[in-house]
Design an enzyme around this catalytic site. Structure first.
Site, mmCIF file in Angstrom:
data_model
loop_
_atom_site.group_PDB
_atom_site.id
_atom_site.type_symbol
_atom_site.label_atom_id
_atom_site.label_comp_id
_atom_site.label_asym_id
_atom_site.label_seq_id
_atom_site.Cartn_x
_atom_site.Cartn_y
_atom_site.Cartn_z
ATOM 1 N N ASN A 9 -3.624 -18.662 21.049
ATOM 2 C CA ASN A 9 -2.616 -19.384 21.825
ATOM 3 C C ASN A 9 -2.626 -18.798 23.240
ATOM 4 O O ASN A 9 -2.112 -17.703 23.460
ATOM 5 C CB ASN A 9 -1.251 -19.204 21.141
ATOM 6 N N TRP A 10 -3.205 -19.554 24.157
ATOM 7 C CA TRP A 10 -3.364 -19.020 25.521
ATOM 8 C C TRP A 10 -2.085 -19.118 26.338
ATOM 9 O O TRP A 10 -2.016 -18.605 27.448
ATOM 10 C CB TRP A 10 -4.519 -19.749 26.234
ATOM 11 N N LYS A 11 -1.099 -19.805 25.825
ATOM 12 C CA LYS A 11 0.198 -19.949 26.515
ATOM 13 C C LYS A 11 -0.015 -20.455 27.947
ATOM 14 O O LYS A 11 -0.941 -21.206 28.201
ATOM 15 C CB LYS A 11 0.983 -18.625 26.458
ATOM 16 N N HIS A 96 6.977 -23.152 18.518
ATOM 17 C CA HIS A 96 6.746 -21.751 18.875
ATOM 18 C C HIS A 96 8.062 -21.131 19.345
ATOM 19 O O HIS A 96 8.888 -21.807 19.959
ATOM 20 C CB HIS A 96 5.685 -21.663 19.987
ATOM 21 N N GLU A 98 8.831 -19.391 21.754
ATOM 22 C CA GLU A 98 9.102 -19.546 23.194
ATOM 23 C C GLU A 98 9.646 -20.944 23.489
ATOM 24 O O GLU A 98 10.445 -21.119 24.400
ATOM 25 C CB GLU A 98 7.825 -19.232 23.994
ATOM 26 N N GLU A 166 6.038 -15.827 12.860
ATOM 27 C CA GLU A 166 5.955 -14.996 14.052
ATOM 28 C C GLU A 166 7.318 -14.376 14.337
ATOM 29 O O GLU A 166 8.172 -15.008 14.957
ATOM 30 C CB GLU A 166 5.537 -15.839 15.258
ATOM 31 N N GLY A 172 4.286 -10.416 21.885
ATOM 32 C CA GLY A 172 4.043 -9.904 23.230
ATOM 33 C C GLY A 172 4.676 -8.552 23.501
ATOM 34 O O GLY A 172 4.731 -8.090 24.634
ATOM 35 N N SER A 212 1.645 -9.724 18.259
ATOM 36 C CA SER A 212 0.887 -8.524 18.609
ATOM 37 C C SER A 212 -0.252 -8.211 17.635
ATOM 38 O O SER A 212 -0.503 -7.041 17.328
ATOM 39 C CB SER A 212 1.819 -7.318 18.758
ATOM 40 N N GLY A 233 -1.762 -14.363 20.532
ATOM 41 C CA GLY A 233 -1.412 -14.615 21.923
ATOM 42 C C GLY A 233 -2.260 -13.764 22.851
ATOM 43 O O GLY A 233 -3.419 -14.076 23.138
ATOM 44 N N GLY A 234 -1.695 -12.674 23.323
ATOM 45 C CA GLY A 234 -2.340 -11.826 24.333
ATOM 46 C C GLY A 234 -3.796 -11.493 24.040
ATOM 47 O O GLY A 234 -4.665 -11.618 24.926
HETATM 48 P P1 PGA Z 1 1.136 -12.146 20.950
HETATM 49 O O1 PGA Z 1 1.667 -13.650 20.804
HETATM 50 O O2 PGA Z 1 -0.116 -12.044 20.115
HETATM 51 O O3 PGA Z 1 0.867 -11.964 22.420
HETATM 52 O O4 PGA Z 1 2.217 -11.262 20.446
HETATM 53 C C1 PGA Z 1 1.593 -14.342 19.588
HETATM 54 C C2 PGA Z 1 2.149 -15.733 19.760
HETATM 55 O O5 PGA Z 1 3.147 -15.908 20.472
HETATM 56 O O6 PGA Z 1 1.599 -16.706 19.202
#
Ligand code: PGA
Length: 250
Positions: A9-11, A96, A98, A166, A172, A212, A233-234
């Site tokens: 997930n590149w956000k 998600h 967010e 999640e 993050g 993470s 994510g990251g």
């Molecule tokens: P993260 O994000 O790996 O940066 O913690 C995961 C996500 O939000 O899908």
């Protein structure tokens, strides 16, 4: 045996040009090294069409990060399920944390988005997870169960769905749930789905962990019986890390 699924997930990262570069690198690396698990990447909307030209002939699938719950209409700034499908996506992430936290997505909104995306033939990755306050308040089970129940309301067939657990406090932050903490919630999600839709549907459902995930913790997380891959994510913005995580699932 459920096939593992790992999605990056590149956000809100990477311009179109940067996305093309990153996607090409991921596809080149994955093409060589991986065999047995499903892999997807989720760039931002403007990059989907161009990245789709690269993913289409590859083993990497293209995933959107969101879509709207209506098929079309006067919803300025929004993107429909049919638009992302035609841009080349085979799947979409819905709900998600967010989106829930910053854009007011409730379980009811998530539910209507899931239905719309499924009706367009998209695979849906529906995200659930508790905040730190909820975990510390001992209501993780209640919160996640409600997210699953309300998110799946009125949906009889989940064969084209994945659920991503999640925990918000792990996204993050560098803090990962321990594999035992994650496994406990994954099992609870599977039991909830079993109550709703029967044991067979629940056994087939893939439940990803996100929050993470890194090359150093992926293998242990993915070795748990109810963890069927990851939403990354990251670490998905770094080719070497993402490929290492895919290999851990493979
Ligand atoms: P993260 O994000 O790996 O940066 O913690 C995961 C996500 O939000 O899908």
């Amino acid at each position: 045996m459920r096939k593992k699924i790992v999605v990056g997930n590149w956000k809100m990262n990477k311009t179109v040009t940067e996305s093309i570069t990153l996607a090409a690198e991921v596809i080149a690396a994955i093409g060589k090294e991986f065999s047995g698990c499903d892999v997807g990447i989720a760039p931002a909307f403007p990059a989907l069409y161009e990245v789709g030209k690269l993913t289409l002939p590859s083993r990497v699938s293209l995933v959107a990060q969101n879509c709207h719950f209506e098929p079309d209409g006067a919803f300025t700034g929004e993107v429909s399920a049919s638009m992302v499908r035609e841009a080349g996506c085979s799947a979409v992430i819905i709900g998600h944390s967010e989106r829930r936290q910053y854009f007011g997505e409730t379980n009811a909104i998530v539910n209507s988005k899931v239905k719309q995306a499924l009706s367009e033939g998209l695979q849906v990755i529906m995200c659930v997870g508790e905040t730190l306050e909820q975990r510390e308040g001992g209501v993780t089970g209640d919160v996640v169960t409600a997210q699953v129940r309300e998110g799946l309301l009125g949906i009889g067939n989940i064969s084209n769905m994945v659920i991503a657990y999640e925990p918000v406090w792990a996204i993050g932050t560098g803090k990962t749930a321990t594999s035992e903490q994650a496994e406990e919630v994954h099992l609870m999600i599977r039991n909830t789905v079993s109550d709703l839709l029967g044991e067979e549907a629940a056994e087939k459902l893939r439940i990803q962990y996100g929050g993470s995930v890194k090359p150093s913790n992926a293998k242990e997380l993915f070795s748990m019986p109810n963890i069927d891959g990851g939403l990354i994510g990251g670490a998905s913005l770094n080719v070497a890390d993402f490929v290492a995580i895919v290999n851990a699932a493979d």
